[in-house]
Design an enzyme around this catalytic site. Structure first.
Site, PDB file in Angstrom:
ATOM      1  N   GLY A 175      44.238  36.666  47.481  1.00 45.20           N
ATOM      2  CA  GLY A 175      44.916  37.732  48.566  1.00 45.20           C
ATOM      3  C   GLY A 175      43.054  37.515  49.652  1.00 45.20           C
ATOM      4  O   GLY A 175      43.849  37.112  50.970  1.00 45.20           O
ATOM      5  N   ASP A 176      42.628  38.202  48.973  1.00 46.17           N
ATOM      6  CA  ASP A 176      41.294  38.126  50.072  1.00 46.17           C
ATOM      7  C   ASP A 176      40.760  36.465  49.710  1.00 46.17           C
ATOM      8  O   ASP A 176      40.519  36.347  50.935  1.00 46.17           O
ATOM      9  CB  ASP A 176      40.113  38.671  49.034  1.00 46.17           C
ATOM     10  CG  ASP A 176      39.795  39.807  48.454  1.00 46.17           C
ATOM     11  OD1 ASP A 176      39.826  40.608  49.356  1.00 46.17           O
ATOM     12  OD2 ASP A 176      40.145  40.918  47.390  1.00 46.17           O
ATOM     13  N   SER A 177      40.996  35.725  48.919  1.00 45.43           N
ATOM     14  CA  SER A 177      40.508  34.234  49.765  1.00 45.43           C
ATOM     15  C   SER A 177      41.675  33.584  51.129  1.00 45.43           C
ATOM     16  O   SER A 177      41.178  33.000  51.715  1.00 45.43           O
ATOM     17  CB  SER A 177      41.217  32.513  48.316  1.00 45.43           C
ATOM     18  OG  SER A 177      40.303  33.699  47.559  1.00 45.43           O
TER      19      SER A 177
END
Lengths: 407, 407
Positions: A175-177
């Site tokens: 999700g962060d990436s």
């Protein structure tokens, strides 16, 4: 290699990162991979991510990758004079990327309007869990929670009724990436409109939310719910609309992925597993029927695969030209001939680690102007003096800032 | 809205898609979402993806999303005269995106050199399973296989020894979409270098591989293998380096994600579940110990969560300010107040479907210049006449091309 030599399509771009953990630093990693000059602002104690994962000489090997191609400048954002110094840096930058809680930079005197006061055409990308406004904006942004809200977690599971175990986390901070990748795309889009002939010369702001980056990948999930009230359910190792396509067990406890979900491929596979009758079996004569009777079908394929070691299963499938692969771990990735050929697994000297570190290569590959790995993740503040000198600070000024605890 | 009105940072960009299925069309979807004029070349029978998933009036609702903001032009690539017509179109485009097997376009007389012959500064993005060269280049590019080779499948699983079930597929075509997203980022990067003042005016080629797009997301997996021979293993619903963070069962058979993996959050959670003693328990006094004893810890938390329905568990966690969420399905996504506030779930009129369709919003959000949903996925060839007229074909020419089976 100097920072001004050609090293990819973003050579000549200057980016300031005021970020930590994953999302903003991933965004700047891929901007740096494409050639941008990335200046990372870190607190004097360093980004907390430097302490994550396994260490050599007190240095995380993940940091070698996550921090590559960046220049590290320390700055104590709470110190008097920090905001003024940062604004002097921003004046020389095209882009600012940040992932603090919404509003936090503004409270430090670094709101969008203030930054644009010194650099009117600045492109700013905020990255947060839920976006810069709305009822959830102040909630803590944990990646696993954003992935669950975006819809990815629910579908990363076995079919309902198959197991009591919970849905799995994709084993990386996806999700962060994803948020970082969408931010990078948006930033460069804004730059193109700003800088092209006929463009508007204007800065733009990106408001990237982790939840929304995940949701954007969810293909037909939402349209199908709206039209039919259909709530898509997970299908484990299978794909919901075609068969056979799954992971099958082997005698040595590995998994073999086989995608024989077309009539000619199913023919070939049926012959290979010694069941040339299957394509004429009433249960399997069409893809629709194969999907309907997939449990029985997969059991027949598994009856074959689990008698043989994975290497033999793979050899036979390749020999019969059936799309298939072992489920790769780090070991198979590192030795894969295609990744080797494409320079996607590189041994990179790292002075902090004291030995070469394995890095993923640069994606996307641009054959006529490839991005490069110019250096590995730097020490904390390794480039503070160099960068401050570039904006006109004398050695004396820098010594003073250091003695005052600003840098 | 006309195609020349402002509708995002890529307004004024013209992109030709010679693609099918997911990867190239996903790339052009997000370019179109940001404002590009996307011309999609389709065979007269249409992109096969139009037949995927649930249908209304013979039209896939996924297509409403996947094809939005694009203009559809039919072209029989095998017909005499097709390549010449396509080159006339390419002359007017900034970008070509394609995802045929490597070399296939060149065999049709549309190699990079030929396309650049008519448009010297063309940016070309090839998307394939394994890249445009190397020993695997001619292998069929199935998404599930690329995800397994890139390393994502192995980690989407329960911990070794927990279950006999295979690792799960993330329930969407994540590998294809990631390749499309990296391609979009690369394309816009190339355009910035081409078109900016001081840029080089040169076209560039992207060579994007699905396997490599996945590998690029694998954070420390490869560095840790290189340095320690450590093969990262899946951890199911947990994260490997912090606890407690997992999905916990509730009385009504749902899953609640709780991320209480810091000392203050663990304190709060311990009190909430009626076990204020836990932070002093020898097994749980540090994060390292909590990770070591995570099975016992998670069982204690589950003992609490499974006594209550999910709504009550969620209410209590929110009341105590502990990061948490239900695992969202399409139903929770559609009704989420934050997504509503952010306009991330939109009802869009679709003339083919004959009723509004739920669409994901535009990511990234650009508040001062937002991307828009100008129209839903068009009918096959809906814009053939319009686009051919723009490159100077008369109504007579177009009728002739149609009668000859070229369009």
């Amino acid at each position: 290699m100097t920072i001004n030599a050609p090293h990819g399509p973003l050579t000549g771009l200057r980016v300031l990162e005021i970020g930590h953990f994953i999302a903003a630093p991933f965004c700047t990693r891929i901007l740096g991979d494409m050639g941008a000059d990335v200046i990372k602002i870190e607190p004097p104690e360093g980004d907390p991510v430097r302490g994550w994962g396994d260490q050599v000489n007190g240095h995380s090997v993940w940091w070698s990758l996550h921090g590559r191609n960046k220049r590290s400048v320390t700055l104590n954002l709470k110190a008097k004079g920090a905001a003024a110094l940062l604004l002097d840096l921003i004046r020389e930058c095209d882009v600012v990327v940040e992932n603090f809680r919404p509003g936090q930079l503004a409270r430090m005197g670094l709101g969008d309007d203030v930054m644009r006061g010194v650099r009117p055409d600045l492109v700013i990308s905020h990255i947060s869990g839920y976006g810069q406004d709305g009822p959830y904006r102040d909630r803590a942004a944990f990646g696993v929670i954003g992935e669950a809200i975006g819809g990815l977690r629910h579908l990363s599971d076995h079919a309902p009724g198959t197991t009591d175990l919970p849905p799995v986390r994709v084993g990386v901070s996806i999700g962060d990436s994803l948020a970082g990748l969408y931010a990078a795309f948006g930033i460069v889009s804004a730059l193109w409109q700003r800088d092209r002939a006929g463009g508007d010369g204007a800065g733009r702001t990106m408001d990237v939310a982790l939840t929304e980056a995940v949701l954007s990948m969810m293909e037909g999930v939402l349209p199908e719910y709206g039209a039919f009230g259909k709530v898509r359910q997970p299908t484990g190792s299978r794909i919901p609309t075609a068969a056979p396509s799954s992971a099958y067990p082997t005698a040595d406890g590995k998994w073999m992925l086989i995608a024989a979900n077309s009539a000619p491929l199913f023919d070939k596979l049926s012959k290979l597993i010694g069941r040339p009758d299957l394509p004429q079996d009433d249960r399997f004569t069409s893809n629709l029927l194969r999907v309907k009777n997939v449990v029985a079908l997969d059991e027949l394929i598994a009856d074959w695969s689990r008698q043989l070691p994975v290497a033999e299963v793979e050899r036979l499938l390749k020999e019969h030209d059936i799309p298939s692969t072992q489920v790769y771990t780090a070991a198979e990735i590192a030795s894969d001939p295609q990744f080797q050929h494409r320079n996607m697994v590189r041994r990179v000297d790292d002075p902090l680690i004291g030995q070469p570190v394995l890095h993923q290569g640069v994606v996307p590959h641009v054959p006529d102007n490839p991005g490069t790995i110019r250096w590995t993740g730097p020490a904390i503040g390794q480039h503070t003096d160099e960068v401050l000198a570039e904006i006109g600070r004398s050695a004396e000024d820098i010594a003073k800032l250091r003695s005052e605890g600003v840098i």
